[in-house]
Design a protein around this motif. Structure first.
Motif, short mmCIF file in Angstrom:
data_model
loop_
_atom_site.label_atom_id
_atom_site.label_comp_id
_atom_site.label_asym_id
_atom_site.label_seq_id
_atom_site.Cartn_x
_atom_site.Cartn_y
_atom_site.Cartn_z
N GLU A 163 0.82 -1.21 0.00
CA GLU A 163 0.00 0.00 0.00
C GLU A 163 0.86 1.27 0.00
O GLU A 163 0.34 2.36 -0.26
CB GLU A 163 -0.93 0.02 1.23
CG GLU A 163 -1.78 -1.23 1.41
CD GLU A 163 -2.78 -1.44 0.28
OE1 GLU A 163 -2.99 -0.51 -0.51
OE2 GLU A 163 -3.35 -2.54 0.20
N ASP B 121 -3.49 3.64 15.17
CA ASP B 121 -2.98 4.94 14.71
C ASP B 121 -1.51 5.11 15.12
O ASP B 121 -0.68 5.56 14.32
CB ASP B 121 -3.83 6.05 15.32
CG ASP B 121 -3.40 7.42 14.86
OD1 ASP B 121 -2.89 8.20 15.68
OD2 ASP B 121 -3.56 7.72 13.66
N CYS C 17 -5.74 4.58 2.99
CA CYS C 17 -6.26 3.47 3.80
C CYS C 17 -6.99 4.03 5.02
O CYS C 17 -6.42 4.81 5.79
CB CYS C 17 -5.12 2.55 4.24
SG CYS C 17 -4.31 1.70 2.86
N LEU D 121 0.88 2.51 13.14
CA LEU D 121 1.10 2.92 11.76
C LEU D 121 2.07 4.10 11.69
O LEU D 121 2.96 4.15 10.85
CB LEU D 121 -0.23 3.29 11.09
CG LEU D 121 -1.19 2.14 10.80
CD1 LEU D 121 -2.55 2.67 10.40
CD2 LEU D 121 -0.64 1.23 9.70
N TYR E 247 -3.04 7.29 5.68
CA TYR E 247 -4.09 6.59 6.42
C TYR E 247 -4.87 7.55 7.31
O TYR E 247 -4.44 8.67 7.61
CB TYR E 247 -3.49 5.48 7.29
CG TYR E 247 -2.76 5.99 8.52
CD1 TYR E 247 -3.40 6.05 9.75
CD2 TYR E 247 -1.44 6.41 8.44
CE1 TYR E 247 -2.76 6.51 10.88
CE2 TYR E 247 -0.78 6.88 9.56
CZ TYR E 247 -1.44 6.91 10.78
OH TYR E 247 -0.80 7.38 11.89
N ARG F 149 -0.24 10.21 8.47
CA ARG F 149 -1.61 10.41 8.93
C ARG F 149 -2.21 11.61 8.21
O ARG F 149 -1.67 12.72 8.30
CB ARG F 149 -1.62 10.63 10.44
CG ARG F 149 -2.97 10.73 11.06
CD ARG F 149 -2.91 11.24 12.50
NE ARG F 149 -1.99 10.50 13.33
CZ ARG F 149 -0.84 11.00 13.76
NH1 ARG F 149 -0.47 12.21 13.41
NH2 ARG F 149 -0.06 10.29 14.54
#
Length: 727
Positions: free
Chosen positions: A123, A194, A130, A197, A172, A204
């Protein structure tokens, strides 16, 4: 009609008045004309200036490479959901419909059906956004369908072997579903995903949102309203990303170098600035520090693409200055990377506190920082005179005197049938603190003896076997993990043999060099769980990228060994039972003395594996497979059977002397041979034929006992309980 004289007299008086005041009239007219000319001049100048600016803007855009103009910033949205009651799944469908209205593809993904180990890194280059809609379940745990995803993500984020830029490029957003009434676990899963990642380098695009099912505390009155508010914010952000707009700098760049905050402030309203500051504040509350990707220092984006002519000189100066600062940043980054590498080189303990608690609950006795011992269920069985394991049937091991241990809890595979459900650590090389082998062996024996002592006075336990069990005679290095990873494995083996303890070592065929360097063991196993590259990847899920080459090299290394060698085949129905011809080719490569074929043991449901009872073959199916395999191997025959373990032994014909099988081991003879080998520094070599012993009739394939020792009494439970211990 004649005009009266009085009228002419009045008109003449007015004209005379205008003539006398003509100077003032001319002055007013001149002023009006001048004012009109000024207005026309100013209007024309403004039009020309606007035209000039538009022309400059067009020229500036034309100067940009066409590749940049045509870039696609977002190709689609992938929406992952972790749901227990269906709320997150419903939100995912709603969000997908909203994204589709923007003429953008959206895919809804159940976390249960997604393998992050294989797909999440992809990804980072797919230009997808995402979105993770995840609920927090009982005690702050993830939902059933998100458990494995969260476990993998947590391990990757906290594993010092995984790069901190592993997911760099992944964009994301996270929306958590929770209930603030459970204050200790409120939205734990959403906040954790969160954070993990972010720790792996992902970007983010929105701060983590926390939906609250507690109406009294919900920010918007209900969790549905919380989601709708977040969805609107997300869609706005998504549209901005599609246009290539980046997030304005937070102003926390290194040494305050980034200028984008000042530029952006001229183009944004006070309301937008407050919203931006609020979002940054939320991120600061969630994380003590922010990444360079979040602050925008790497991007250096300018909010306004139109540049005044008088600002060009300043911009050129800023660009030169930025270039110098970027070079300094790169030098500092390289220095930070070297320091990071230095920190990673520091040895850590393999057993973390959380791992220690998990293994202790499973019955392990942990030794030092990376070893463990556990009592096999067959040890308990034989203490009671209820029969031994298949090693007793095949090789004459006394199961009540067998110590199951490992000097390395770490493994390089994540096999789908792992009986520990992947609670043990993984790695491709030794990167931990190392305990000395003499300490490991001493504590292993002491812990094993303490476990045996617990059976004193237990009904059915035979006194003579309890006394014998206090002195282990065999060591099965197959508890869990990869024993051959331990750097001092040869010293550990020598210590075992020095205590007259036989050694049965199992390896997963991913360390060919270590196999070649391994000193003699009583019996060396290699797990051959599949015969093709695809099926091996599917079943063993190895960490090495060159796993297949390592696998083949390990089998070749096994062929060079002079002592007893074994292929261990685990049959998984519908996965690897159709590969007979490929298995026969692997046998010719490694030339093992024996081939153990065992049906997979179902260890219960696990989010790490899709294995079910449907994948467990019946004993007769295993027998049929082994018979077909033996037909393809002219130098091998079926020698033994242990029905209770759903296991058969195929042996090389050199162990069949005068029509009698000699698969058992003369353990006293082996100890004499290995001691002589060690005393002569390896000059006095020996082979598997030097310490064979005759197999008793009851253990031979086809006997009516089907592998059960007649000296013991077979015990069958009416209501069997799941027991995943044993080898």
């Amino acid at each position: 009609m004649d005009v009266p004289m009085e009228t002419w007299n009045g008109l003449g008086a007015q004209l005379m008045s205008l003539w006398l005041n003509r100077f003032y009239i001319y002055s007013c007219a001149a002023f009006g004309i001048s004012l009109w000319l000024c207005i026309q001049f100013i209007t024309k100048a403004k039009k020309q200036n606007l035209k000039h600016l538009q022309t400059f803007s067009t020229v500036t855009e034309d100067d940009i490479p066409k590749k940049q103009i045509g870039d696609i910033h977002v190709t689609g949205v992938k929406i992952f959901y972790g749901s227990q009651t269906g709320t997150a799944q419903r939100f995912a469908s709603t969000l997908a419909d909203a994204v589709s209205c923007l003429n953008m593809p959206a895919e809804v993904i159940d976390m249960r059906d997604y393998d992050p180990d294989d797909s999440l890194a992809d990804e980072t280059t797919g230009k997808n956004v995402c979105v993770f809609l995840v609920a927090t379940y009982t005690d702050g745990k993830p939902t059933d369908n998100a458990a494995w995803f969260c476990k993998w993500l947590e391990e990757a984020a906290n594993d010092f072997r995984v790069g901190k830029k592993y997911l760099k490029g992944l964009q994301y957003a996270v929306f958590g579903l929770g209930n603030s009434l459970y204050a200790d676990h409120y939205n734990t899963v959403g906040r954790s995903i969160d954070r993990w990642l972010w720790m792996l380098g992902a970007s983010r695009i929105l701060s983590c949102a926390k939906g609250d099912s507690n109406v009294a505390k919900s920010k918007h009155g209900s969790i549905e309203a919380d989601f709708e508010a977040w969805k609107a914010k997300f869609l706005t952000r998504l549209q901005a990303l599609c246009k290539g707009q980046k997030k304005p700098c937070s102003g926390r760049c290194k040494k305050g170098r980034c200028r984008s905050k000042r530029k952006a402030s001229h183009e944004t309203s006070d309301q937008e600035q407050r919203a931006s500051k609020q979002e940054e504040k939320e991120e600061e509350e969630l994380f003590e520090t922010t990444s360079e990707e979040e602050s925008g220092s790497e991007e250096g984006d300018v909010a306004n693409p139109v540049v005044d002519v008088e600002d060009l000189g300043k911009m050129v100066g800023h660009m030169k200055k930025a270039q110098r600062e970027r070079e300094l940043d790169e030098e500092a980054s390289q220095k930070d990377d070297s320091q990071q590498i230095s920190r990673e080189d520091e040895r850590r303990e393999m057993i973390t506190p959380a791992l220690r608690d998990a293994l202790m609950k499973q019955g392990y006795r942990l030794i030092g920082s990376h070893s463990g011992v556990k009592l096999c269920r067959w040890t308990k069985s034989m203490l009671r005179g209820r029969g031994g394991c298949y090693k007793h049937t095949f090789y004459g091991i006394e199961s009540h005197r067998c110590m199951e241990t490992t000097p390395s809890l770490a493994c390089a595979n994540k096999c789908v049938f792992c009986w520990r459900h992947h609670t043990n650590p993984v790695g491709t090389e030794w990167r931990w603190k190392m305990d000395q082998p003499d300490m490991i062996l001493q504590e292993a024996i002491e812990n094993h003896q303490n476990l045996i002592k617990q059976f004193k006075g237990v009904p059915g336990v035979r006194g003579d076997r309890l006394e014998e069990g206090m002195l282990p005679k065999h060591c099965a290095l197959s508890l869990v993990g990869e024993p051959i990873m331990y750097p001092e494995i040869n010293r550990f083996l020598r210590l075992l043999h020095g205590h007259n303890i036989s050694s049965f070592l199992v390896t997963n065929a991913q360390f060919p060099v270590e196999i070649r360097n391994l000193e003699p063991v009583t019996q060396l196993y290699v797990s051959v769980d599949a015969s093709t590259k695809d099926s091996l990847k599917k079943i063993d899920r190895p960490l090495f990228k060159d796993f297949w080459q390592r696998f083949l090299e390990s089998l070749k290394a096994l062929a060079e060994k002079q002592q007893r060698t074994v292929y261990r085949l685990t049959l998984v129905k519908a996965w690897n039972v159709e590969e007979l011809q490929a298995y026969s080719e692997l046998v010719s490569l490694g030339k093992p003395d024996f081939i153990e074929v065992k049906g997979v043991t179902y260890c219960g449901e696990s989010s790490a594996s899709s294995l079910t009872m449907a994948n467990v073959p019946w004993h007769e199916e295993v027998v049929h497979f082994v018979q077909e395999l033996a037909d393809l191997l002219p130098d091998y025959e079926i020698a033994c059977e242990h029905e209770h373990s759903n296991c058969l032994l195929v042996a090389h014909k050199k162990f069949k002397i005068d029509g009698e099988w000699h698969t058992w081991i003369n353990y006293d003879r082996f100890q004499d041979l290995v001691h002589e080998y060690e005393q002569t520094g390896g000059a006095a070599t020996f082979t598997s034929a030097d310490y064979m012993a005759q197999t008793p009739p009851w253990a031979v394939f086809g006997a009516r006992e089907r592998g059960f020792d007649p000296q013991d009494t077979r015990f069958q439970r009416k209501n069997k309980t799941k027991d995943i211990s044993g080898c």
